[in-house]
Design a protein around this motif. Structure first.
Motif, PDB file in Angstrom:
ATOM      1  N   GLU A  83       0.825  -1.212   0.000  1.00 31.38           N
ATOM      2  CA  GLU A  83       0.000   0.000   0.000  1.00 31.38           C
ATOM      3  C   GLU A  83       0.861   1.265   0.000  1.00 31.38           C
ATOM      4  O   GLU A  83       0.333   2.367  -0.121  1.00 31.38           O
ATOM      5  CB  GLU A  83      -0.900   0.035   1.239  1.00 31.38           C
ATOM      6  N   ILE A  84       2.177   1.098   0.128  1.00 33.75           N
ATOM      7  CA  ILE A  84       3.083   2.233   0.298  1.00 33.75           C
ATOM      8  C   ILE A  84       3.863   2.496  -0.994  1.00 33.75           C
ATOM      9  O   ILE A  84       4.497   1.588  -1.544  1.00 33.75           O
ATOM     10  CB  ILE A  84       4.057   1.969   1.460  1.00 33.75           C
ATOM     11  N   PHE A  85       3.806   3.728  -1.473  1.00 34.11           N
ATOM     12  CA  PHE A  85       4.538   4.125  -2.667  1.00 34.11           C
ATOM     13  C   PHE A  85       5.345   5.378  -2.349  1.00 34.11           C
ATOM     14  O   PHE A  85       4.809   6.484  -2.298  1.00 34.11           O
ATOM     15  CB  PHE A  85       3.577   4.394  -3.831  1.00 34.11           C
ATOM     16  N   GLY A  86       6.642   5.201  -2.095  1.00 36.25           N
ATOM     17  CA  GLY A  86       7.534   6.324  -1.840  1.00 36.25           C
ATOM     18  C   GLY A  86       8.292   6.689  -3.098  1.00 36.25           C
ATOM     19  O   GLY A  86       8.378   5.900  -4.050  1.00 36.25           O
ATOM     20  N   SER A  87       8.854   7.888  -3.110  1.00 33.01           N
ATOM     21  CA  SER A  87       9.596   8.301  -4.309  1.00 33.01           C
ATOM     22  C   SER A  87      10.901   7.520  -4.456  1.00 33.01           C
ATOM     23  O   SER A  87      11.448   7.428  -5.556  1.00 33.01           O
ATOM     24  CB  SER A  87       9.873   9.804  -4.284  1.00 33.01           C
ATOM     25  N   CYS A 229       3.366   4.266 -11.474  1.00 32.12           N
ATOM     26  CA  CYS A 229       3.830   3.224 -10.562  1.00 32.12           C
ATOM     27  C   CYS A 229       2.660   2.682  -9.739  1.00 32.12           C
ATOM     28  O   CYS A 229       2.510   1.474  -9.568  1.00 32.12           O
ATOM     29  CB  CYS A 229       4.915   3.784  -9.647  1.00 32.12           C
ATOM     30  N   VAL A 230       1.822   3.584  -9.249  1.00 27.67           N
ATOM     31  CA  VAL A 230       0.653   3.168  -8.464  1.00 27.67           C
ATOM     32  C   VAL A 230      -0.303   2.357  -9.331  1.00 27.67           C
ATOM     33  O   VAL A 230      -0.792   1.295  -8.924  1.00 27.67           O
ATOM     34  CB  VAL A 230      -0.068   4.394  -7.866  1.00 27.67           C
ATOM     35  N   LYS A 231      -0.567   2.828 -10.538  1.00 27.73           N
ATOM     36  CA  LYS A 231      -1.502   2.149 -11.444  1.00 27.73           C
ATOM     37  C   LYS A 231      -1.005   0.752 -11.815  1.00 27.73           C
ATOM     38  O   LYS A 231      -1.808  -0.153 -12.066  1.00 27.73           O
ATOM     39  CB  LYS A 231      -1.708   2.973 -12.715  1.00 27.73           C
TER      40      LYS A 231
END
Length: 305
Positions: A83-87, A229-231
């Motif tokens: 659930e985590i998307f960091g740069s 990236c999320v998609k």
């Protein structure tokens, strides 16, 4: 188009009913430094109880997703690694899967261990970063510097131990190595902490931009690379998705560019004067509330039903 300022339980309930996927920035929305913003734990639990899809989208590049999970755990807030998307993660994916940096090439890193961890996970070779050699305050000697010809990219993230040596080496690689990519995890000038603001990743790359008269390719919000990236990992309906953030030029613009609704909270960088009156920003959220914790009012309302 004017925003809606949430001021009552009915408006909050409508917000809850209207969106299935909730994307959150972290710094200034969920916490300040190591301090959870009041009411946030209860609100996130409420959203999960209503089967909402949760995604945490942060420009912080000092932590890997695993480290972020540990932080959520310490604050007693439920969050899963996927659930985590960091740069940091998005930058590693960008290098491995978008530009497809050849395996024989390396990345010169200005950043911390979380960024290195995500590069390792994506199989991207790197130098610099937390290495003892580069974390020095000894004068940089250009004559003794032996540049690595395999460096194909310079990646700048937040680095709280930034020094002259790192900037000098990055400048040399970007000047000497043909085709060397200039990348930034994000361009945030500052980030909020408990008690104020500190220089962000965008401030770290600024000297290089000034030296080179060249802008980096930025990976994090508000750029589409992060949303791609999320998609790639999550299926969601943009019409039923809302982005919650504290910055107009990153979080809210990210949501607007991604075609999702936006909720601005005033617990971070942006103040109410930034969105009202003369000189207000042209970046306008759909909704505004003082704090994500305001949704706690719905918990009491449900208990009365």
């Amino acid at each position: 188009m004017p925003f809606t300022k949430l001021s009552g339980v009915e408006e909050l309930q409508t917000l809850l009913d209207s969106f299935d996927t909730w994307m959150f920035d972290c710094d200034g929305v969920i916490w300040h430094g190591d301090h959870l913003i009041p009411g946030v734990r209860q609100v996130l639990a409420l959203l999960r109880s209503h089967n909402k899809h949760m995604i945490f989208v942060t420009n912080n590049a000092t932590k890997s997703r695993k480290s972020y999970k540990n932080k959520f755990d310490k604050l007693d807030v439920q969050a899963e690694v996927d659930e985590i998307f960091g740069s940091a993660y998005a930058s590693a994916v960008y290098l491995s899967s978008v530009v497809k940096l050849p395996k024989e090439k390396k990345v010169y890193v200005i950043g911390e261990s979380g960024l290195e961890e995500e590069l390792n996970n994506e199989g991207v070779a790197h130098i610099g970063g937390t290495s003892k050699e580069d974390n020095t305050f000894e004068p940089f000697d250009l004559h003794s510097f032996k540049p690595d010809p395999t460096v194909g990219a310079v990646l700048c993230g937040l680095d709280t131990k930034i020094n002259y040596t790192k900037l000098a080496k990055a400048q040399q690689y970007l000047t000497l190595n043909p085709g060397c990519l200039f990348l930034a995890t994000n361009e945030d000038p500052t980030f909020p902490v408990n008690g104020g603001y500190l220089p962000g990743a965008g401030s770290i790359s600024a000297p290089l931009r000034y030296m080179l008269k060249r802008d980096p390719t930025a990976i994090g919000k508000p750029n589409s690379t992060m949303l791609d990236c999320v998609k790639a990992k999550h299926d969601f309906d943009p019409q039923r998705t809302i982005m919650v953030g504290d910055r107009l030029d990153t979080d809210i613009l990210f949501g607007i560019r991604g075609g999702v609704s936006t909720l601005l909270v005033l617990t971070g960088v942006t103040t109410e004067s930034d969105i009202t009156g003369p000189g207000a920003s042209p970046i306008t959220p759909d909704f505004v509330t003082q704090s994500l914790g305001d949704l706690v009012a719905l918990i009491g309302e449900e208990n009365r039903i």
